[in-house]
Design a protein around this motif. Structure first.
Motif, mmCIF file in Angstrom:
data_model
loop_
_atom_site.group_PDB
_atom_site.id
_atom_site.type_symbol
_atom_site.label_atom_id
_atom_site.label_comp_id
_atom_site.label_asym_id
_atom_site.label_seq_id
_atom_site.Cartn_x
_atom_site.Cartn_y
_atom_site.Cartn_z
ATOM 1 N N ALA A 105 0.924 -1.117 -0.004
ATOM 2 C CA ALA A 105 0.095 -0.038 0.053
ATOM 3 C C ALA A 105 0.925 1.318 -0.009
ATOM 4 O O ALA A 105 1.992 1.255 0.161
ATOM 5 N N ALA A 106 0.309 2.396 -0.575
ATOM 6 C CA ALA A 106 1.006 3.663 -0.439
ATOM 7 C C ALA A 106 0.776 4.364 0.805
ATOM 8 O O ALA A 106 -0.441 4.559 1.489
ATOM 9 N N ILE A 107 1.703 5.147 1.238
ATOM 10 C CA ILE A 107 1.609 5.962 2.139
ATOM 11 C C ILE A 107 2.059 7.354 1.933
ATOM 12 O O ILE A 107 3.066 7.558 1.256
ATOM 13 N N ALA A 108 1.096 8.336 1.943
ATOM 14 C CA ALA A 108 1.380 9.765 1.603
ATOM 15 C C ALA A 108 2.684 10.479 2.096
ATOM 16 O O ALA A 108 2.941 10.155 2.994
ATOM 17 N N ALA A 109 3.351 11.200 1.196
ATOM 18 C CA ALA A 109 4.407 11.935 1.439
ATOM 19 C C ALA A 109 3.977 13.299 1.818
ATOM 20 O O ALA A 109 2.894 13.688 1.388
ATOM 21 N N ALA B 220 9.394 14.237 9.519
ATOM 22 C CA ALA B 220 10.522 15.034 9.047
ATOM 23 C C ALA B 220 11.308 14.325 7.776
ATOM 24 O O ALA B 220 11.963 15.078 7.094
ATOM 25 N N GLY B 221 11.139 13.149 7.752
ATOM 26 C CA GLY B 221 11.719 12.413 6.728
ATOM 27 C C GLY B 221 10.900 12.408 5.327
ATOM 28 O O GLY B 221 11.188 11.790 4.375
ATOM 29 N N GLY B 222 9.879 13.293 5.532
ATOM 30 C CA GLY B 222 8.740 13.359 4.296
ATOM 31 C C GLY B 222 7.778 12.443 4.148
ATOM 32 O O GLY B 222 7.086 12.025 3.119
ATOM 33 N N ILE B 223 7.333 11.346 5.403
ATOM 34 C CA ILE B 223 6.522 10.668 5.310
ATOM 35 C C ILE B 223 5.177 11.053 6.162
ATOM 36 O O ILE B 223 5.459 11.345 7.489
ATOM 37 N N ASP B 224 4.027 11.318 5.528
ATOM 38 C CA ASP B 224 2.969 11.641 6.637
ATOM 39 C C ASP B 224 2.238 10.600 6.971
ATOM 40 O O ASP B 224 1.450 9.640 6.061
ATOM 41 N N ILE B 225 2.306 10.166 7.927
ATOM 42 C CA ILE B 225 1.514 8.925 8.679
ATOM 43 C C ILE B 225 1.157 9.332 9.967
ATOM 44 O O ILE B 225 1.379 10.210 10.773
ATOM 45 N N ALA B 226 -0.110 8.634 10.296
ATOM 46 C CA ALA B 226 -0.774 8.756 11.706
ATOM 47 C C ALA B 226 -0.010 7.714 12.708
ATOM 48 O O ALA B 226 0.519 6.826 12.388
ATOM 49 N N ARG B 227 -0.271 8.304 14.051
ATOM 50 C CA ARG B 227 0.461 7.473 15.225
ATOM 51 C C ARG B 227 -0.359 6.298 15.310
ATOM 52 O O ARG B 227 0.499 5.352 15.423
ATOM 53 N N ARG B 228 -1.430 6.172 15.042
ATOM 54 C CA ARG B 228 -2.294 4.719 14.992
ATOM 55 C C ARG B 228 -1.556 3.790 14.089
ATOM 56 O O ARG B 228 -1.439 2.513 14.304
ATOM 57 N N THR B 229 -1.286 4.303 12.883
ATOM 58 C CA THR B 229 -0.686 3.494 11.864
ATOM 59 C C THR B 229 0.702 2.857 12.068
ATOM 60 O O THR B 229 1.067 1.771 11.979
#
Length: 509
Positions: free
Chosen positions: A428-432, A472-481
């Motif tokens: 799956a894709a994780i948004a940047a 900070a490394g360019g990965i937009d991710i939620a805490r639950r993920t």
């Protein structure tokens, strides 16, 4: 309006799934072991089919031929030889034009003998010598691994003399699973045998004294207690620790010190003693034989930086149609039943050979497209794995998503980085953050593991801290993920990791 029968002529289209088409679809999703079993059955049923025993090399996407590699180590060693290969073995920029016109993608075969192929381990490996050594052949060196049941039964015959107790002991041993635990409650066994629970408990105590230590326990606490008694380490403090294994799993050493009444040094020693025990004492004996994964596709680097994609011929059963025999039996057939049987056998044989060839082409197409899409992984590692779904590959090779899904089921490829299931490359894709390129979920999971592996006792990362570093490394991710990925990697929470690292630091002092 009068109701009356009448005849009408209508024209329409429909898709009819013939038995041959259903079987061809089924062949796509079979593993190589299942495929070999299926082909063996066809060879037994169809007199016109025979096995093709000619040794051939790997089947290559671009029609080239090259040496057959069998494991990751061999791939790594063979990289230095790639510079000597012809530049015609190219898959990189010309990959889009590999399968034009549905021409056979396995145009050329490696016809060198088996002696030119490297043989690594397995049935043909060893320290040297040949199969003809000794009067009894190599079979004389084979051994049969003793099962846990046989191991315990031999000890029972020596330890118990009473016939009734031996029968009870046999029933207890039969109830022991491959991990070494008693799989049936004592009360149910006593009711089934028509004896008292105390009688069962008496024989069970004898069986629990057998080797391996901890066998026939009813739970993990009893298993560890038996092993600690054998080591003369089951003192009151250790009894309390074993009774509170849930706190050991949580690494709540403060609570364990309070309950057991010991200091930091003692609790560290006690936990270390527990970790040296074997929670599955039966796993060292003959359970199910582990099957070695045999890759279906070989991926190797070419001198020009592109990739060579080969099919493993060992996973492709090859069959031939004996036309000479067909002609002879056709002339000899007299009855309509015999002629119909021979015609059916010929039709089935032709279908099977075409289906096997089409299956090989399809696997090669899908594997080649995976390599093209995930070239960053093969060149640089997991961090460069790209998001990929079935539709992307299906559209690129002109097939349906369900076909790609069947092809990638139970199929493996091998490269210099190891053996991977084909489905591993679909992620799956994780948004940047911002307008950057999306990241693969597997690559993000790998980065989370790297961060946690680099932790120190003074700097244990919480899930929020991991989220901040990933953003900070360019990965937009939620805490639950992040928490979901961490749990899928079987990594405990930051609090449990901190307790464990502190305990390990105390133990090292």
């Amino acid at each position: 309006m009068a109701m009356m029968p009448r005849m009408e002529l209508r024209q329409g289209q429909s898709l009819v799934m013939t038995p041959q088409l259903l079987q061809a679809i089924k062949l796509l999703q079979l593993s190589h072991l299942e495929l070999q079993s299926f082909v063996e059955g066809e060879l037994e049923r169809n007199p016109l089919l025979e096995r093709d025993d000619v040794t051939e090399g790997p089947l290559r996407a671009n029609g080239g031929d090259g040496p057959l590699a069998v494991d990751a180590e061999t791939f790594a060693r063979s990289e230095s030889l790639n510079s000597q290969e012809g530049m015609e073995n190219r898959l990189g920029t010309g990959l889009d034009n590999v399968f034009q016109g549905e021409q056979p993608s396995v145009a050329r075969l490696d016809t060198r003998g088996a002696d030119s192929l490297p043989i690594i381990g397995g049935a043909y490996g060893g320290s040297g010598g040949s199969f003809e050594e000794g009067p009894d052949g190599f079979e004389s060196g084979l051994t049969v691994e003793a099962s846990l049941h046989d191991h315990l039964s031999g000890q029972l015959d020596l330890a118990v003399t009473d016939p009734a107790d031996r029968i009870i002991g046999r029933h207890l041993i039969d109830a022991v699973d491959d991990s070494g635990y008693l799989g049936e409650p004592v009360a149910e066994m006593a009711e089934r045998l028509g004896i008292t629970v105390a009688r069962i408990e008496g024989v069970l105590s004898i069986v629990q004294g057998f080797d391996p230590s901890g066998v026939a326990a009813r739970d993990v606490c009893e298993c560890l207690s038996i092993q600690l008694r054998d080591r003369n380490r089951f003192d009151p403090a250790m009894q309390t620790l074993v009774a509170n294994l849930h706190l050991v799993a949580k690494r709540d050493f403060a609570a364990l010190k309070r309950i057991c009444g010991v200091d930091d040094e003692d609790i560290a020693d006690m936990v270390a003693e527990i970790r040296r025990l074997d929670p599955k004492p039966g796993r060292g004996f003959g359970g199910a034989t582990a099957e070695t994964v045999v890759p279906d596709v070989f991926i190797r680097s070419a001198p020009d930086g592109s990739w060579l994609v080969d099919l493993n011929p060992d996973t492709l059963p090859r069959v031939l149609i004996n036309q000479t025999y067909h002609a002879r039996v056709s002339r000899a057939a007299r009855s309509d039943e015999d002629k119909a049987f021979i015609a059916e056998c010929l039709q089935t044989a032709n279908w099977l050979t075409r289906s096997l060839e089409q299956r090989a082409r399809t696997i090669l197409k899908v594997a080649s497209e995976i390599v093209r899409q995930q070239d960053g992984f093969f060149a640089h590692g997991v961090e460069h794995l790209r998001p990929l779904n079935l539709k992307t590959v299906a559209d690129a090779i002109g097939m349906h998503e369900s076909t790609v899904s069947r092809v990638t089921s139970n199929k493996y490829l091998i490269c210099s980085r190891g053996v991977f299931e084909m489905k591993y490359f679909f992620s799956a894709a994780i948004a940047a953050t911002g307008y950057g390129e999306a990241h693969s979920a597997e690559a993000v999971r790998f980065r989370i593991k790297q961060m946690i592996d680099d932790e120190t006792p003074a700097d244990v990362l919480s899930d929020d801290a991991i989220v901040a570093r990933l953003k900070a490394g360019g990965i937009d991710i939620a805490r639950r993920t992040v928490a979901k990925y961490r749990e899928s990697l079987r990594i405990p929470s930051s609090m449990e990791r901190r307790r464990e690292k502190v305990a390990m630091a105390m133990g090292s002092r």
